[in-house]
Scaffold this motif. Structure first.
Motif, PDB file in Angstrom:
ATOM      1  N   GLN A  36       0.676  -1.120   0.114  1.00  0.00           N
ATOM      2  CA  GLN A  36      -0.320  -0.605   0.013  1.00  0.00           C
ATOM      3  C   GLN A  36       0.955   1.333  -0.066  1.00  0.00           C
ATOM      4  O   GLN A  36       1.919   1.426   0.324  1.00  0.00           O
ATOM      5  CB  GLN A  36      -1.358  -0.136   1.230  1.00  0.00           C
ATOM      6  CG  GLN A  36      -2.230  -1.173   1.694  1.00  0.00           C
ATOM      7  CD  GLN A  36      -2.708  -0.890   0.184  1.00  0.00           C
ATOM      8  OE1 GLN A  36      -2.831  -0.133  -0.413  1.00  0.00           O
ATOM      9  NE2 GLN A  36      -3.547  -2.248  -0.536  1.00  0.00           N
ATOM     10  N   GLN A  42      -2.550   7.690   1.965  1.00  0.00           N
ATOM     11  CA  GLN A  42      -3.340   7.258   2.323  1.00  0.00           C
ATOM     12  C   GLN A  42      -4.404   8.378   3.781  1.00  0.00           C
ATOM     13  O   GLN A  42      -5.592   7.715   3.444  1.00  0.00           O
ATOM     14  CB  GLN A  42      -3.160   5.641   3.739  1.00  0.00           C
ATOM     15  CG  GLN A  42      -2.745   5.198   2.454  1.00  0.00           C
ATOM     16  CD  GLN A  42      -2.025   3.738   3.570  1.00  0.00           C
ATOM     17  OE1 GLN A  42      -2.093   4.180   4.992  1.00  0.00           O
ATOM     18  NE2 GLN A  42      -2.497   2.746   3.429  1.00  0.00           N
ATOM     19  N   THR A  72      -8.270   3.360  -3.639  1.00  0.00           N
ATOM     20  CA  THR A  72      -8.226   1.888  -2.680  1.00  0.00           C
ATOM     21  C   THR A  72      -9.869   1.018  -2.443  1.00  0.00           C
ATOM     22  O   THR A  72     -10.814   2.424  -2.658  1.00  0.00           O
ATOM     23  CB  THR A  72      -7.586   2.555  -1.194  1.00  0.00           C
ATOM     24  OG1 THR A  72      -8.938   3.401  -0.638  1.00  0.00           O
ATOM     25  CG2 THR A  72      -6.333   2.793  -1.649  1.00  0.00           C
ATOM     26  N   ARG A  73      -9.652   0.142  -1.514  1.00  0.00           N
ATOM     27  CA  ARG A  73     -11.164  -0.331  -0.748  1.00  0.00           C
ATOM     28  C   ARG A  73     -11.847   0.757  -0.253  1.00  0.00           C
ATOM     29  O   ARG A  73     -12.575   1.453  -0.397  1.00  0.00           O
ATOM     30  CB  ARG A  73     -10.631  -1.733  -0.560  1.00  0.00           C
ATOM     31  CG  ARG A  73     -12.040  -2.090  -0.211  1.00  0.00           C
ATOM     32  CD  ARG A  73     -11.439  -3.702   0.778  1.00  0.00           C
ATOM     33  NE  ARG A  73     -12.352  -3.962   1.499  1.00  0.00           N
ATOM     34  CZ  ARG A  73     -13.627  -4.747   1.071  1.00  0.00           C
ATOM     35  NH1 ARG A  73     -13.536  -5.167  -0.106  1.00  0.00           N
ATOM     36  NH2 ARG A  73     -14.665  -4.833   1.852  1.00  0.00           N
ATOM     37  N   GLU A 147      -9.701  -5.040  -3.675  1.00  0.00           N
ATOM     38  CA  GLU A 147      -8.616  -4.417  -3.549  1.00  0.00           C
ATOM     39  C   GLU A 147      -7.735  -3.507  -3.334  1.00  0.00           C
ATOM     40  O   GLU A 147      -7.913  -2.146  -2.085  1.00  0.00           O
ATOM     41  CB  GLU A 147      -7.311  -5.260  -3.346  1.00  0.00           C
ATOM     42  CG  GLU A 147      -6.436  -4.653  -2.241  1.00  0.00           C
ATOM     43  CD  GLU A 147      -6.630  -4.805  -0.069  1.00  0.00           C
ATOM     44  OE1 GLU A 147      -5.786  -4.423   0.196  1.00  0.00           O
ATOM     45  OE2 GLU A 147      -6.952  -5.799  -0.107  1.00  0.00           O
ATOM     46  N   ARG A 148      -7.763  -2.914  -5.005  1.00  0.00           N
ATOM     47  CA  ARG A 148      -7.382  -1.262  -5.350  1.00  0.00           C
ATOM     48  C   ARG A 148      -7.681  -1.622  -6.598  1.00  0.00           C
ATOM     49  O   ARG A 148      -7.887  -2.044  -7.735  1.00  0.00           O
ATOM     50  CB  ARG A 148      -5.656  -1.091  -4.634  1.00  0.00           C
ATOM     51  CG  ARG A 148      -5.270  -1.727  -5.083  1.00  0.00           C
ATOM     52  CD  ARG A 148      -3.671  -1.422  -4.836  1.00  0.00           C
ATOM     53  NE  ARG A 148      -2.375  -1.850  -5.664  1.00  0.00           N
ATOM     54  CZ  ARG A 148      -2.353  -2.897  -5.068  1.00  0.00           C
ATOM     55  NH1 ARG A 148      -3.015  -4.237  -4.011  1.00  0.00           N
ATOM     56  NH2 ARG A 148      -1.489  -3.441  -5.839  1.00  0.00           N
ATOM     57  N   LYS A 173      -9.043  -8.283  -4.052  1.00  0.00           N
ATOM     58  CA  LYS A 173      -8.993  -8.427  -2.497  1.00  0.00           C
ATOM     59  C   LYS A 173      -8.471  -9.444  -2.640  1.00  0.00           C
ATOM     60  O   LYS A 173      -9.211 -10.440  -2.902  1.00  0.00           O
ATOM     61  CB  LYS A 173     -10.196  -7.148  -1.859  1.00  0.00           C
ATOM     62  CG  LYS A 173     -10.795  -8.568  -1.369  1.00  0.00           C
ATOM     63  CD  LYS A 173     -12.198  -7.733   0.139  1.00  0.00           C
ATOM     64  CE  LYS A 173     -13.147  -8.813   0.322  1.00  0.00           C
ATOM     65  NZ  LYS A 173     -12.198  -9.607   1.226  1.00  0.00           N
TER      66      LYS A 173
END
Length: 700
Positions: A36, A42, A72-73, A147-148, A173
Motif C-alpha cells: 500500500q 492514505q 483504494t477499497r 482491493e484497489r 482483494k
C-alpha cells in the motif's frame, strides 16, 4: 481487405527514442504489488495522483518516470461507490458514458481524454467485452471484490496501452484478516417513479473469503434486476411530435471463485474464475428486442517475488456468447456470435541496483470469432516488450520502453501486420512538492474484432435506423491508426492535497471515427428517401487527425480531527479538441467528442456518529459538430448530473446506505439542422431517470 504484410518501419521519433536504449533499463508502468502507499497518501482519502516522493524518501521500490493513480477499497466504500464506473468518474480525463440516443454504455462506452476506451485488466490480465462490444466482466465487479484500482494514464509498453494511453488494473482483494471465513452480504432496493418514467432496481451481493495456510480462498457473487420505463420524444422538420415509450427488463448474475496456494514466502499459484450472464428484454411500440450475453473466464498464474525481482506466468481462457433478436413489422433480425480466446504471457522484473531496473515479457494470444451471419474471424497476436528506468540523479528519472507486436488475421479479413512502439518518459522532482513528468510515444492501434464485424445491430426504439438513431455495425476494411503523442504533467502535491496540470497532443493518421451512412441490406450506399434503406453508424478511417487539450485536477483533504471530523474536496476540468482533416483537405471537429467536461466531489465524515456522505457533480457543455458524409450539424445539449450517497454504520457490523443517482439531471437532447440553412431536420430527447437505492449490509 487484401492480405498485406507491412514491413517494420522506424520513424524519426523511433530512432530518437532507441538511441537512448543503451543507457537505460526498463520498468513496467503499472505495479501490481500488494504494498500500500505510505501513510501520507492514505490520509488523503481521495482518488489521488500518485506523485513521486521526495528524492530522499522513495515510497515505491518501482523506479519509474510514469505516474500512477491509486483508488483504494476504503475510498470506494467510503464514497458509496456501487461500481467501477462510480470510482473512475472522479479520475480526471475520463468521460463517462451517459444515456443518449444510442443507449447507455458500460465500461466500453468510456472515453479517455477524447480518445478511445482505456485498457481494463484484472490482476494484470486483459479482459475483453462481448463479440460486438457488449458488457465485459468489468461491468459486473463490485467494490466488495476489489482491493484497489491502479490507473496509469501515460503510454505503457508493458500493458499494451501505448495507443490508448490509459490502463485500469483492478486488483481483487485478499482476506482482510487471518480468519478461516469472513465476508459480507448486501441487499439493495431502489425505485424512481413519475408520470412518464419509472425504474425499479434490486441487487444482492455477497463476498466471502478466508485463509488457512498455505491456502487463501474467496467467493463473490451478485444478482441484479433492473426494470425501467422511459420515454423518448422526437420531432421532425414538419413539426410532427412523437413520444416513444420503452420498457426494459434486465437481469445480471456473476460468480467469482478464487483460490491461492502459497508455495513458500516467495512463490504462489493463483486461479480465479469469472462466470457472468446478462439478459435484457426491451419493447418500444411494435419493436421487441432480446439481448443475451454470457461469458466464462479462467485466469491462472504463477508468481515469484524476491525483493526487487519477480516473475509472473499467466495462462487464460475465455469464452463469450452474445445474441440479439429484434422483431418488428419492418424487420426480423437474429445475431448469434461466439468468441473464444486463449492467452499465455510472461512478465519479469530485475532490479539491478537501487537506481536501475529492467522489466521484460511476452504476450501470446489466439482468438476465434464465429457468427451466424458472416465468416469466422481468426486472430493471432504476438508481442514482446522491454521497458527500463534509470534514476540518474537524486531528482531525475528516465524510462524507456519498446514493444514489438505481430498481428495475423484470417477468415473474414486477410491481414498481417507488425510494428514497433517506443515510449520515452522523464520525471524531474524540483523539491518535495513540485514535479514535472513528460512522455513521448509512437504507437499503432489495430481495430478491435467487434469493429471489423459488418453485422448490423439494430438500435432500440421504433425510430431505429433513422439519422438521429442509426443502427450500428462494423467495417472489415478498417486500417490501424498510427499515433505520435506528447504529454506532460506539472504537479504540486502535499499530504493535504495538490493540483496537477496535464497537457497532451496527438497526431493520428488513419483516425478511426464513427460515421453514419444511408445503406441497403447489402451495405451499399443508397439515395436518401429509399424506403428499403436505413442509416447505419460504422467506424471509418479518416485521413489525419490531431487531438490536444489540457486537464486540471485538484484536491484538498482535511485529516480526521480530534472531534472526529474529516473532509475531502476534489475537482477536475478536462478539455479536448479533436480536429480531423478529411480527404478533400477540409478540416472539421470530431462529431462525438465534447470540448470539455468538468466535475467536482465533496465528502464529509463524522466518526462519532459513524456517518459518511458524498456528493458528486458532473457537467458537459452544449456543443455542435458536423456529421461526416451528411449535410447536417448535430447539437448535443448542455447536461448536468448529480449523485449523492449517505452511509450509516451500526453496531455488530451492520450498515445502511442511501444512494441517489442522476439527481437534478438534464435530459439528453440531440438536434440535427441543415448545415447551410439552419433548418430543423430532426430532434430527439431521452429523458433522464433519477434513481434511488437503499442498501443494507451485514459483515461477518
Amino acid at each position: 481487405m487484401q492480405g498485406v504484410r507491412t514491413p517494420l518501419k522506424l520513424t524519426t521519433l523511433s530512432y530518437a527514442l532507441l538511441t537512448l536504449s543503451s543507457t537505460v533499463w526498463a520498468a513496467e508502468s503499472v505495479s501490481t504489488s500488494t504494498e500500500q502507499p505510505q501513510s501520507d497518501v492514505q490520509q488523503m482519502e481521495a482518488i489521488t495522483f500518485e506523485v513521486p516522493a521526495a528524492p530522499f524518501k522513495p515510497k515505491d521500490p518501482d523506479i519509474s518516470a510514469v505516474a500512477k493513480t491509486i483508488v483504494t477499497r476504503d475510498e470506494m466504500l467510503k464514497f458509496g461507490d456501487q461500481s467501477i464506473s462510480d470510482a473512475l468518474r472522479r479520475a480526471a480525463g475520463f468521460q463517462m458514458p451517459g444515456q443518449g440516443p444510442r443507449g447507455a454504455g458500460g465500461s466500453g462506452g468510456m472515453r479517455f481524454r477524447g480518445g478511445g476506451a482505456p485498457v481494463f485488466l484484472i490482476n494484470g490480465e486483459p479482459v475483453q467485452g462481448g463479440p460486438r462490444g457488449g458488457m465485459s466482466v468489468v461491468d459486473s465487479i463490485t467494490p466488495e471484490m476489489i482491493e484497489r484500482i491502479e490507473i496509469t494514464k501515460q503510454p505503457s509498453v508493458a500493458q499494451a496501452s501505448v495507443a490508448s494511453s490509459a490502463v485500469i488494473n483492478i486488483i481483487l482483494k485478499e482476506p482482510l484478516n487471518g480468519t478461516r471465513l469472513s465476508g459480507s452480504f448486501r441487499a439493495g432496493y431502489g425505485l424512481a417513479k413519475s408520470n412518464t418514467r419509472e425504474e425499479e432496481r434490486t441487487s444482492l451481493n455477497f463476498q466471502m473469503d478466508g485463509r488457512s495456510d498455505p491456502w487463501i480462498y474467496s467467493l463473490s457473487g451478485n444478482q441484479m434486476w433492473n426494470d425501467s420505463t422511459s420515454v423518448t420524444r422526437t420531432q421532425d422538420a414538419t413539426g410532427t411530435n412523437k413520444s416513444q415509450k420503452r420498457i426494459n427488463d434486465r437481469t445480471s448474475q456473476m460468480l467469482t471463485p478464487r483460490v491461492e496456494y502459497q508455495l513458500d514466502d516467495q512463490q504462489k499459484l493463483v486461479a480465479e474464475m469469472f462466470y457472468r450472464n446478462n439478459e435484457n428484454e426491451g419493447s418500444s411500440g411494435s419493436q421487441v428486442q432480446k439481448d443475451k450475453n454470457d461469458s466464462f473466464r479462467l485466469n491462472t498464474r504463477y508468481e515469484r517475488k524476491d525483493k526487487g525481482d519477480s516473475d509472473k506466468v499467466r495462462v487464460s481462457i475465455e469464452q463469450q456468447n452474445e445474441s440479439e433478436l429484434t422483431q418488428s413489422p419492418r424487420l426480423q433480425s437474429y445475431i448469434d456470435e461466439q468468441i473464444n480466446e486463449y492467452g499465455f504471457a510472461y512478465d519479469g522484473v530485475r532490479k539491478l541496483d537501487a537506481k536501475k531496473q529492467i522489466k521484460f515479457g511476452t504476450d501470446l494470444r489466439a482468438s476465434e470469432l464465429e457468427s451466424n451471419i458472416t465468416e469466422t474471424l481468426d486472430e493471432r497476436t504476438y508481442a514482446a516488450y522491454v521497458e527500463g528506468s534509470w534514476k540518474y540523479t537524486d531528482r531525475q528519472t528516465l524510462t524507456l520502453g519498446v514493444r514489438q507486436e505481430w498481428l495475423d488475421r484470417s477468415g473474414l479479413v486477410d491481414y498481417q501486420d507488425q510494428h514497433l512502439s517506443p515510449v520515452l518518459a522523464h520525471r524531474f522532482d524540483f523539491d518535495e512538492h513540485w514535479s514535472l513528468q513528460t512522455n513521448l510515444s509512437q504507437a499503432y492501434k489495430n481495430p478491435r474484432s467487434n469493429q471489423l464485424m459488418p453485422t448490423i445491430s439494430v438500435s432500440t426504439d421504433s425510430d431505429s435506423g433513422s439519422l438521429n438513431n442509426p443502427d450500428r455495425g462494423g467495417n472489415a476494411n478498417l486500417k490501424p491508426e498510427k499515433i505520435n503523442a506528447y504529454e506532460t504533467t506539472l504537479g504540486y502535491n502535499t499530504p493535504a492535497g495538490g493540483v496537477n496540470i496535464t497537457g497532451f497532443y496527438r497526431e493520428i493518421n488513419d483516425y478511426i471515427e464513427k460515421s453514419i451512412q444511408y445503406e441497403n441490406a447489402s451495405g451499399s450506399a443508397c439515395q436518401t428517401g429509399d424506403s428499403n434503406c436505413r442509416y447505419v453508424e460504422r467506424p471509418y478511417n479518416q485521413d489525419n487527425a490531431t487531438t490536444y487539450g489540457v486537464e486540471i485536477a485538484g484536491r484538498y483533504a482535511l485529516k480526521q480531527t480530534e472531534n472526529g471530523h474529516s473532509f475531502m474536496l476534489n475537482a477536475q476540468l478536462s478539455t479536448v479538441r479533436a480536429k480531423i482533416e478529411e480527404d478533400n483537405g477540409l478540416e472539421r471537429l470530431a462529431s462525438d467528442v465534447a470540448p470539455y467536461s468538468a466535475s467536482a466531489g465533496l465528502s464529509y465524515n463524522y466518526q462519532p456518529w459513524r456517518i459518511a456522505s458524498s456528493v458528486n457533480l458532473n457537467y458537459t457543455p452544449e456543443y455542435t459538430r458536423a456529421l461526416s458524409n451528411e449535410p447536417y450539424n448535430r447539437t448535443s445539449n448542455e447536461r448536468v448530473n448529480m449523485d449523492l450517497s449517505l452511509t450509516k454504520r451500526f453496531d455488530q457490523d451492520w450498515s445502511a446506505s442511501i444512494n441517489a443517482r442522476n439527481i437534478l439531471s438534464t435530459d439528453y437532447k440531440e438536434v440535427l439542422r441543415e448545415r447551410d440553412t439552419g433548418k430543423l431536420y430532426q430532434s430527439r430527447i431521452n429523458e433522464a431517470i433519477p434513481s434511488f437505492m437503499f442498501t443494507v449490509e451485514k459483515k461477518f
